[in-house]
Design a protein around this motif. Structure first.
Motif, PDB file in Angstrom:
ATOM      1  N   ILE A 139       8.020   6.985  17.013  1.00 40.18           N
ATOM      2  CA  ILE A 139       7.717   7.670  15.746  1.00 40.18           C
ATOM      3  C   ILE A 139       6.455   8.521  15.863  1.00 40.18           C
ATOM      4  O   ILE A 139       6.442   9.685  15.468  1.00 40.18           O
ATOM      5  N   PHE A 140       5.379   7.943  16.370  1.00 38.93           N
ATOM      6  CA  PHE A 140       4.124   8.707  16.501  1.00 38.93           C
ATOM      7  C   PHE A 140       3.804   8.920  17.981  1.00 38.93           C
ATOM      8  O   PHE A 140       4.052   8.048  18.800  1.00 38.93           O
ATOM      9  N   GLU A 141       3.159  10.062  18.239  1.00 40.81           N
ATOM     10  CA  GLU A 141       2.947  10.428  19.653  1.00 40.81           C
ATOM     11  C   GLU A 141       1.715   9.788  20.278  1.00 40.81           C
ATOM     12  O   GLU A 141       1.507   9.864  21.467  1.00 40.81           O
TER      13      GLU A 141
ATOM     14  N   LEU B 181      -5.623   1.760  11.425  1.00 41.37           N
ATOM     15  CA  LEU B 181      -5.370   0.605  10.560  1.00 41.37           C
ATOM     16  C   LEU B 181      -4.609  -0.520  11.253  1.00 41.37           C
ATOM     17  O   LEU B 181      -5.080  -1.662  11.361  1.00 41.37           O
ATOM     18  N   ARG B 182      -3.467  -0.244  11.804  1.00 38.21           N
ATOM     19  CA  ARG B 182      -2.616  -1.311  12.354  1.00 38.21           C
ATOM     20  C   ARG B 182      -3.113  -1.739  13.730  1.00 38.21           C
ATOM     21  O   ARG B 182      -3.043  -2.922  14.081  1.00 38.21           O
TER      22      ARG B 182
ATOM     23  N   ARG C 205      -4.356  11.076   4.379  1.00 40.92           N
ATOM     24  CA  ARG C 205      -3.260  12.026   4.586  1.00 40.92           C
ATOM     25  C   ARG C 205      -2.306  12.009   3.398  1.00 40.92           C
ATOM     26  O   ARG C 205      -1.796  13.035   2.964  1.00 40.92           O
TER      27      ARG C 205
ATOM     28  N   ARG D 240      14.813  17.507   8.757  1.00 39.09           N
ATOM     29  CA  ARG D 240      15.111  17.483  10.203  1.00 39.09           C
ATOM     30  C   ARG D 240      14.789  16.115  10.796  1.00 39.09           C
ATOM     31  O   ARG D 240      15.277  15.730  11.858  1.00 39.09           O
TER      32      ARG D 240
ATOM     33  N   TRP E 254       0.595  14.326  -0.901  1.00 38.81           N
ATOM     34  CA  TRP E 254       1.777  14.101  -1.717  1.00 38.81           C
ATOM     35  C   TRP E 254       1.570  14.509  -3.167  1.00 38.81           C
ATOM     36  O   TRP E 254       2.497  14.461  -3.965  1.00 38.81           O
TER      37      TRP E 254
ATOM     38  N   ASP F 192       5.412  20.117   8.052  1.00 40.45           N
ATOM     39  CA  ASP F 192       6.433  21.178   8.013  1.00 40.45           C
ATOM     40  C   ASP F 192       7.672  20.788   7.216  1.00 40.45           C
ATOM     41  O   ASP F 192       8.260  21.612   6.505  1.00 40.45           O
ATOM     42  N   ILE F 193       8.045  19.520   7.291  1.00 42.98           N
ATOM     43  CA  ILE F 193       9.271  19.084   6.588  1.00 42.98           C
ATOM     44  C   ILE F 193       9.058  19.159   5.076  1.00 42.98           C
ATOM     45  O   ILE F 193       9.925  19.573   4.314  1.00 42.98           O
TER      46      ILE F 193
ATOM     47  N   LYS G 188       0.858  -1.200   0.000  1.00 46.02           N
ATOM     48  CA  LYS G 188       0.000   0.000   0.000  1.00 46.02           C
ATOM     49  C   LYS G 188       0.896   1.252   0.000  1.00 46.02           C
ATOM     50  O   LYS G 188       0.680   2.175  -0.766  1.00 46.02           O
TER      51      LYS G 188
ATOM     52  N   ARG H 215       0.671  14.759  13.032  1.00 46.76           N
ATOM     53  CA  ARG H 215       1.158  14.525  11.670  1.00 46.76           C
ATOM     54  C   ARG H 215       1.267  15.808  10.846  1.00 46.76           C
ATOM     55  O   ARG H 215       0.584  16.019   9.859  1.00 46.76           O
TER      56      ARG H 215
ATOM     57  N   LEU I  83       0.641   3.933  -3.216  1.00 47.28           N
ATOM     58  CA  LEU I  83       0.049   5.273  -3.123  1.00 47.28           C
ATOM     59  C   LEU I  83       0.971   6.343  -3.719  1.00 47.28           C
ATOM     60  O   LEU I  83       0.558   7.085  -4.619  1.00 47.28           O
TER      61      LEU I  83
ATOM     62  N   ARG J  72       0.173   6.333  19.453  1.00 46.63           N
ATOM     63  CA  ARG J  72      -0.060   5.108  18.680  1.00 46.63           C
ATOM     64  C   ARG J  72      -0.262   3.887  19.586  1.00 46.63           C
ATOM     65  O   ARG J  72       0.135   2.792  19.249  1.00 46.63           O
TER      66      ARG J  72
ATOM     67  N   GLY K 169       6.932  10.503   3.908  1.00 46.66           N
ATOM     68  CA  GLY K 169       6.132  11.299   2.974  1.00 46.66           C
ATOM     69  C   GLY K 169       6.885  12.487   2.436  1.00 46.66           C
ATOM     70  O   GLY K 169       6.822  12.784   1.235  1.00 46.66           O
TER      71      GLY K 169
HETATM   72  C1  EPZ Z   1       4.209   6.911   6.188  1.00 41.33           C
HETATM   73  O1  EPZ Z   1       3.458   7.969   6.755  1.00 41.33           O
HETATM   74  C2  EPZ Z   1       3.271   5.713   6.132  1.00 41.33           C
HETATM   75  N1  EPZ Z   1       2.113   6.031   5.302  1.00 41.33           N
HETATM   76  C3  EPZ Z   1       2.792   5.362   7.544  1.00 41.33           C
HETATM   77  O2  EPZ Z   1       2.025   4.175   7.430  1.00 41.33           O
HETATM   78  C4  EPZ Z   1       4.015   5.056   8.401  1.00 41.33           C
HETATM   79  O3  EPZ Z   1       3.580   4.806   9.739  1.00 41.33           O
HETATM   80  C5  EPZ Z   1       4.969   6.253   8.391  1.00 41.33           C
HETATM   81  O4  EPZ Z   1       5.332   6.569   7.031  1.00 41.33           O
HETATM   82  C6  EPZ Z   1       6.253   5.983   9.165  1.00 41.33           C
HETATM   83  O5  EPZ Z   1       6.882   4.856   8.638  1.00 41.33           O
HETATM   84  C7  EPZ Z   1       2.229   5.914   3.974  1.00 41.33           C
HETATM   85  O6  EPZ Z   1       3.280   5.575   3.455  1.00 41.33           O
HETATM   86  C8  EPZ Z   1       0.983   6.178   3.179  1.00 41.33           C
HETATM   87  P1  EPZ Z   1       6.347  10.258   8.296  1.00 41.33           P
HETATM   88  P2  EPZ Z   1       4.081   9.481   6.768  1.00 41.33           P
HETATM   89  O7  EPZ Z   1       6.248  11.524   7.524  1.00 41.33           O
HETATM   90  O8  EPZ Z   1       4.855   9.700   5.538  1.00 41.33           O
HETATM   91  C9  EPZ Z   1       6.477  13.439  11.774  1.00 41.33           C
HETATM   92  C10 EPZ Z   1       0.190   2.787   7.716  1.00 41.33           C
HETATM   93  O9  EPZ Z   1      -0.236   2.232   8.736  1.00 41.33           O
HETATM   94  N2  EPZ Z   1       6.473  14.430  10.689  1.00 41.33           N
HETATM   95  O10 EPZ Z   1       7.558   9.398   8.146  1.00 41.33           O
HETATM   96  O11 EPZ Z   1       2.987  10.399   7.088  1.00 41.33           O
HETATM   97  C11 EPZ Z   1       5.139  12.707  11.868  1.00 41.33           C
HETATM   98  O12 EPZ Z   1       4.218  13.459  12.622  1.00 41.33           O
HETATM   99  C12 EPZ Z   1       0.636   4.233   7.784  1.00 41.33           C
HETATM  100  O13 EPZ Z   1       0.325   2.246   6.598  1.00 41.33           O
HETATM  101  C13 EPZ Z   1       6.644  15.785  11.016  1.00 41.33           C
HETATM  102  O14 EPZ Z   1       6.757  16.138  12.181  1.00 41.33           O
HETATM  103  O15 EPZ Z   1       5.066   9.361   8.018  1.00 41.33           O
HETATM  104  C14 EPZ Z   1       5.520  11.417  12.542  1.00 41.33           C
HETATM  105  O16 EPZ Z   1       5.587  11.616  13.944  1.00 41.33           O
HETATM  106  C15 EPZ Z   1       0.369   4.853   9.152  1.00 41.33           C
HETATM  107  N3  EPZ Z   1       6.630  16.701  10.015  1.00 41.33           N
HETATM  108  C16 EPZ Z   1       6.927  11.142  11.995  1.00 41.33           C
HETATM  109  O17 EPZ Z   1       7.407  12.380  11.481  1.00 41.33           O
HETATM  110  C17 EPZ Z   1       6.498  16.343   8.687  1.00 41.33           C
HETATM  111  O18 EPZ Z   1       6.528  17.232   7.823  1.00 41.33           O
HETATM  112  C18 EPZ Z   1       6.944  10.111  10.857  1.00 41.33           C
HETATM  113  O19 EPZ Z   1       6.101  10.611   9.845  1.00 41.33           O
HETATM  114  C19 EPZ Z   1       6.333  14.973   8.389  1.00 41.33           C
HETATM  115  C20 EPZ Z   1       6.337  14.034   9.398  1.00 41.33           C
END
Ligand code: EPZ
Length: 423
Positions: free
Chosen positions: A327-329, A370-371, A92, A159, A96, A124-125, A22, A121, A26, A331, A164
């Motif tokens: 990774i997530f706050e 989802l998970r 979300r 950072r 992209w 900013d990056i 998936k 989520r 995407l 989860r 994404g």
């Molecule tokens: C991708 O999400 C996946 N989704 C997520 O899978 C996965 O959990 C995540 O990567 C981490 O591996 C898809 O690929 C569609 P991140 P993404 O940007 O890109 C923070 C699933 O279950 N962050 O790597 O959104 C963010 O808040 C999904 O299939 C910023 O602070 O993840 C998070 O705490 C859930 N600023 C951390 O980084 C930003 O600009 C990781 O986010 C971007 C992210």
């Protein structure tokens, strides 16, 4: 809304075939916005999020067909460069589209993706990277307008290695003249698959010996054909379900090295595995499940998307296991539902402490993401009695043919809709 009924206490046995990823499909679908030529994608999993992405491509002006896991995307007139909130709020990853639209039209107007159950989520990056390439990003009333007179190549240091943001910036940089360098990028296998597809389209992207991504911009990209990589989160989920039910399962058509850490942790917990080129065989194991302490991290660390299914396995360990979700706050929403099924879990901020119990008991629970939803399915498979899971739409986002695959492994699982079916 659909629900799942699972009569647990049966070991999973047999073979499960893994679908296309998936989280690769995407961004690859979104990358077709970078060309007006036809693209053909194989092994695209039939999931809610994929169907949402096809709706987004159609809204923007593409024509798509989807048959037996093959998607074709073709031009169908001039592309739009804005997206309605209706579509962005469903998924979300729709954010992209910013990269390709900015690269082609130097302007994109997109609603900010709100947070979701697992966290705020922010993006900013993504936006900082676009600004480094010369764009201005104005946020007002929930939308962000990204505009650039001219886009320039840049050296961008993320950072945090956001998956994404890495993909969004890569897709934009493909068409920006000069050499753009992305540093501290995400290294998930899905990124490699997106890069492979972009290079098939005529992009010029490679990783240097420091792990930075070097993008030499080109004038235009052409159509391409690609087969999506296997879904490492689905494969890891089924390995964990096999282990938790003490079953004997071969997970086929996967890429074991994409689950390297999980395989190590499963073996450390006591499970014997045969690891082939494209399969992992989980042997049945009746012994004590050793408690481990794991910490989620960017790839190749322990995948945050496997944290919830792993937690379900640890509810049955012989001792106290710990999970750091770094990774997530937010989860751990599956934890209270697992506690309602008899698990002994205490969470505090990013730490979960799981003290193993002998068995779980069936209950009426609800998925919140989802998970976490798959973690509840696993718990239902292990629990004695009939577990009912609500809000199955969360699970449908990421697990293709869930009931069919589990039924084929011997599970007693069925889907029903109380508003429609009279069970
Ligand atoms: C991708 O999400 C996946 N989704 C997520 O899978 C996965 O959990 C995540 O990567 C981490 O591996 C898809 O690929 C569609 P991140 P993404 O940007 O890109 C923070 C699933 O279950 N962050 O790597 O959104 C963010 O808040 C999904 O299939 C910023 O602070 O993840 C998070 O705490 C859930 N600023 C951390 O980084 C930003 O600009 C990781 O986010 C971007 C992210």
């Amino acid at each position: 809304m659909d629900r799942l009924l699972i009569r647990g206490g049966k070991k999973l046995n047999g073979t499960v075939e893994i679908s296309g990823s998936k989280n690769a499909a995407l961004p690859i679908l979104v990358a077709t916005l970078l060309t007006d030529e036809p693209c053909i994608l194989h092994r695209v999993p039939n999931l809610r999020d994929v169907r949402t992405t096809l709706k987004i491509l159609e809204y923007l002006g593409k024509k798509t067909t989807y048959q037996n896991n093959t998607v074709t995307v073709e031009a169908n007139g001039k592309l739009k460069n804005d997206l309605p909130y209706e579509l962005v709020k469903q998924m979300r990853a729709s954010f992209w589209v910013a990269g390709p639209l900015l690269a082609r039209f130097h302007e994109a107007q997109i609603p900010l993706p709100g947070g979701c159950a697992i966290g705020v989520r922010p993006v900013d990056i993504h936006l900082k990277g676009f600004e480094k390439m010369g764009a201005s990003c104005q946020t007002e009333s929930g939308n962000v307008l990204i505009r650039a007179e001219k886009l320039n190549s840049a050296k961008i240091v993320l950072r945090f290695p956001s998956v994404g943001a890495t993909q969004n910036l890569l897709m934009c940089a493909c068409l920006v003249p000069g050499e753009t360098v992305l540093e501290n990028v995400a290294k998930e296998p899905e990124i490699d698959d997106v890069i492979a597809f972009l290079n098939k389209m005529g992009a010029n992207i490679h990783a240097d010996d420091k792990g930075r991504l070097i993008v030499h911009g080109v004038n235009a990209l052409h159509g391409a054909e690609h087969t999506v990589v296997a879904d490492r989160i689905e494969s890891g989920s089924y390995m964990l379900a096999a282990a938790a039910t003490r079953g004997e399962v071969t997970v086929k058509n996967c890429v074991p090295e994409h689950n390297a850490i999980l395989l190590e942790d499963l073996q450390e917990a006591g499970f014997a595995l045969d690891i082939g080129e494209t399969f992992v065989h989980v042997h049945s194991y009746e012994g004590d499940i050793k408690p481990l302490r794991i910490r989620t991290a960017p790839y190749p660390g322990f995948a945050t998307d496997l944290q919830a299914p792993w937690m379900t396995l640890m509810t049955l360990c012989c001792g106290t296991a710990e999970i750091d979700e770094d990774i997530f706050e937010n989860r751990f929403m599956h934890a209270p539902e697992l506690v309602r099924m008899g698990a002994d879990i205490a969470t505090e901020k990013s730490l979960a402490r799981i003290t193993g119990v002998k068995t779980l008991s069936a209950a009426h629970v609800q998925a919140s993401d989802l998970r976490g939803g798959f973690a509840l399915v696993m718990a239902g498979l292990c629990a004695n009695g009939e577990t009912e899971i609500e809000r199955v739409y969360h699970i449908d986002r990421g697990y293709e043919n869930l009931e069919e695959k589990l039924t084929r492994l011997g599970a007693d699982i069925r889907r029903y809709n109380p508003d429609r079916d009279d069970f």
